[in-house]
Design an enzyme around this catalytic site. Structure first.
Site, PDB file in Angstrom:
ATOM      1  N   TRP A  42       0.895  -1.595  -0.185  1.00  0.00           N
ATOM      2  CA  TRP A  42       0.089   0.164   0.025  1.00  0.00           C
ATOM      3  C   TRP A  42       0.927   0.913  -0.169  1.00  0.00           C
ATOM      4  O   TRP A  42       0.417   2.123  -0.860  1.00  0.00           O
ATOM      5  CB  TRP A  42      -1.026   0.183   1.375  1.00  0.00           C
ATOM      6  CG  TRP A  42      -1.961  -1.243   1.059  1.00  0.00           C
ATOM      7  CD1 TRP A  42      -1.884  -2.553   1.808  1.00  0.00           C
ATOM      8  CD2 TRP A  42      -2.823  -1.049   0.132  1.00  0.00           C
ATOM      9  NE1 TRP A  42      -3.094  -2.672   1.443  1.00  0.00           N
ATOM     10  CE2 TRP A  42      -3.404  -2.101   0.109  1.00  0.00           C
ATOM     11  CE3 TRP A  42      -3.786  -0.583  -1.158  1.00  0.00           C
ATOM     12  CZ2 TRP A  42      -4.751  -3.073  -0.102  1.00  0.00           C
ATOM     13  CZ3 TRP A  42      -3.830  -0.799  -1.749  1.00  0.00           C
ATOM     14  CH2 TRP A  42      -5.457  -1.739  -1.890  1.00  0.00           C
TER      15      TRP A  42
ATOM     16  N   ASP B   4      -1.245   6.430   6.269  1.00  0.00           N
ATOM     17  CA  ASP B   4      -2.096   5.653   5.624  1.00  0.00           C
ATOM     18  C   ASP B   4      -2.898   3.754   6.801  1.00  0.00           C
ATOM     19  O   ASP B   4      -1.804   3.535   7.296  1.00  0.00           O
ATOM     20  CB  ASP B   4      -2.309   4.945   4.551  1.00  0.00           C
ATOM     21  CG  ASP B   4      -3.025   3.965   4.234  1.00  0.00           C
ATOM     22  OD1 ASP B   4      -4.090   3.051   4.430  1.00  0.00           O
ATOM     23  OD2 ASP B   4      -2.878   2.773   3.596  1.00  0.00           O
TER      24      ASP B   4
ATOM     25  N   LYS C 123     -11.568  -2.295   7.452  1.00  0.00           N
ATOM     26  CA  LYS C 123     -11.065  -3.501   7.852  1.00  0.00           C
ATOM     27  C   LYS C 123     -11.703  -3.476   9.616  1.00  0.00           C
ATOM     28  O   LYS C 123     -11.250  -4.255  10.397  1.00  0.00           O
ATOM     29  CB  LYS C 123      -9.872  -3.446   7.712  1.00  0.00           C
ATOM     30  CG  LYS C 123      -9.145  -4.225   6.528  1.00  0.00           C
ATOM     31  CD  LYS C 123      -8.791  -3.223   5.620  1.00  0.00           C
ATOM     32  CE  LYS C 123      -8.612  -3.441   3.774  1.00  0.00           C
ATOM     33  NZ  LYS C 123      -7.534  -2.172   3.721  1.00  0.00           N
TER      34      LYS C 123
END
Ligand code: PLP
Length: 358
Positions: free
Chosen positions: A101, A171, A195
């Site tokens: 990511w 993030d 999540k």
């Protein structure tokens, strides 16, 4: 019947929250409608929107100097939106990269401004975070970006990286609200809800107000100022997701807030890593100091055994254990809502599988 859900995202949600949603689905607060059928301009929805915002503020200790935004487009849109908003007027940014990511984030940031990699753990095969002595930081940078937990590799920062005072942009998609953080070090935190804190479709962005400026040249929808000014109600928000975030925040508060979550998550992760370390049959992917408390990644001696493990565990109602296609192996995602009993079921299965296949 509910299964043991180890999905990486969208992922398990707290059962009491789902039950409350079920109870309220046809008629929320005696309106004769579900939240999905309310106007986002109604007073009732405004209260839901505020409730979710206050929940996040209480859990993270956010003062009035922070804006809480509920946006769409996922964490992936924030890869662009954050630098687009923050890298105006030749501002520069440093990125600490340690997995899939983070690599995506820097690719998008470079399209928006002067973003560079200040440290990468590529030579480790993405098995750890960069070490402080590997950082090549620009003291004049506007921010340092990091991915608090790399969901695919299962590698997590144990504490915030040391930046010499430059504010962090994070993030936090896969570990937001999973443990306390040192909020004073941050300027912006973003994450998809799917999540740890809700359903897919809503993205949480927490941003310091002194970083929000009107930027008439960028698209209205991509400007933090637009959404901060309108309390995330500039256009139609992901109302159902915001409602669920509010409920999940209440559930977290009932379970001891972020300190309670850290304890609960550490205990679950420990059970799994102890099982991995108990023999050579299972091999953890991440280096020990950076093992994720959220995504436990491991390998078996052969790919054939890995496939058999995923298949047989699924027959025992343990779902989502197959690793991401890019790294292979197995991955147990054990976010906040995953119950300790599910992890115990998995470790019992691991012992049994090793006994019959080891
Ligand atoms: C899942 C994930 C993303 C992508 O999120 P989307 O909401 O699907 O865009 C980004 N970063 C991290 C760390 C993730 O876990």
């Amino acid at each position: 019947m509910r299964v043991h859900n180890f999905n990486a995202g969208p992922a398990a949600l707290p059962r009491p929250v789902l039950e409350q949603v079920q109870t309220e689905l046809l008629d929320l607060q005696h309106t004769g409608m579900s939240v999905m059928e309310w106007s986002h301009r109604s007073n009732e929805f405004e209260a839901i929107n505020n409730g979710a915002e206050q929940g996040l503020r209480r859990l993270l200790g956010l003062g009035d100097d922070w804006a809480v935004l509920f946006l769409q487009g996922g964490a992936s849109l924030q890869f662009s939106m954050a630098p687009m908003n923050l890298l105006q007027n030749q501002a520069r940014a440093d990125y600490l990269v340690h997995g899939t990511w983070g690599r995506k984030a820097i690719i998008e940031a470079r399209k928006e401004g002067a973003a560079r990699v200040a440290a990468s753990s590529e030579e480790s095969g993405w098995r750890r975070v960069p070490r402080t002595d590997e950082f090549e930081l620009d003291a004049g940078a506007k921010y340092v970006h990091f991915t608090s937990n790399e969901t695919i590799e299962g590698v997590q920062w144990p504490v915030e990286p040391e930046t010499g005072g430059v504010r962090l942009v994070c993030d936090a998609s896969s570990d937001i609200l999973s443990r306390p953080i040192d909020i004073g070090k941050y300027g912006l935190i973003y994450g998809g809800a799917q999540k740890n804190i809700g359903p897919s479709g809503v993205t949480v962005v927490l941003v310091r107000r002194d970083w929000i400026e009107p930027l008439p040249k960028i698209p209205t929808m991509l400007s933090y100022a637009t959404h901060a000014k309108e309390h995330s109600l500039y256009n139609t928000p992901a109302s159902f997701g915001i409602y669920m975030i509010g409920l999940v925040c209440q559930w977290i508060e009932l379970h001891g807030g972020l300190v309670g979550m850290r304890q609960r998550n550490a205990a679950k992760a420990q059970l799994l890593y102890d099982q991995i370390d108990a023999s050579d049959f299972y091999q953890g992917f991440a280096e020990r100091e950076n093992r994720s408390q959220m995504n436990v990644t491991f390998r078996l001696p052969t790919e054939e055994l890995e496939k058999r493990f995923a298949d047989e565990s699924a027959q025992k109602h343990m779902v989502g254990l197959k690793g991401h296609r890019s790294v292979g192996g197995l991955r147990a995602s054990i976010y906040n809502a995953v119950e300790p009993e599910s992890v115990e079921a998995l470790t019992a299965f691991m012992r049994e599988f090793e006994r019959t296949n080891g």
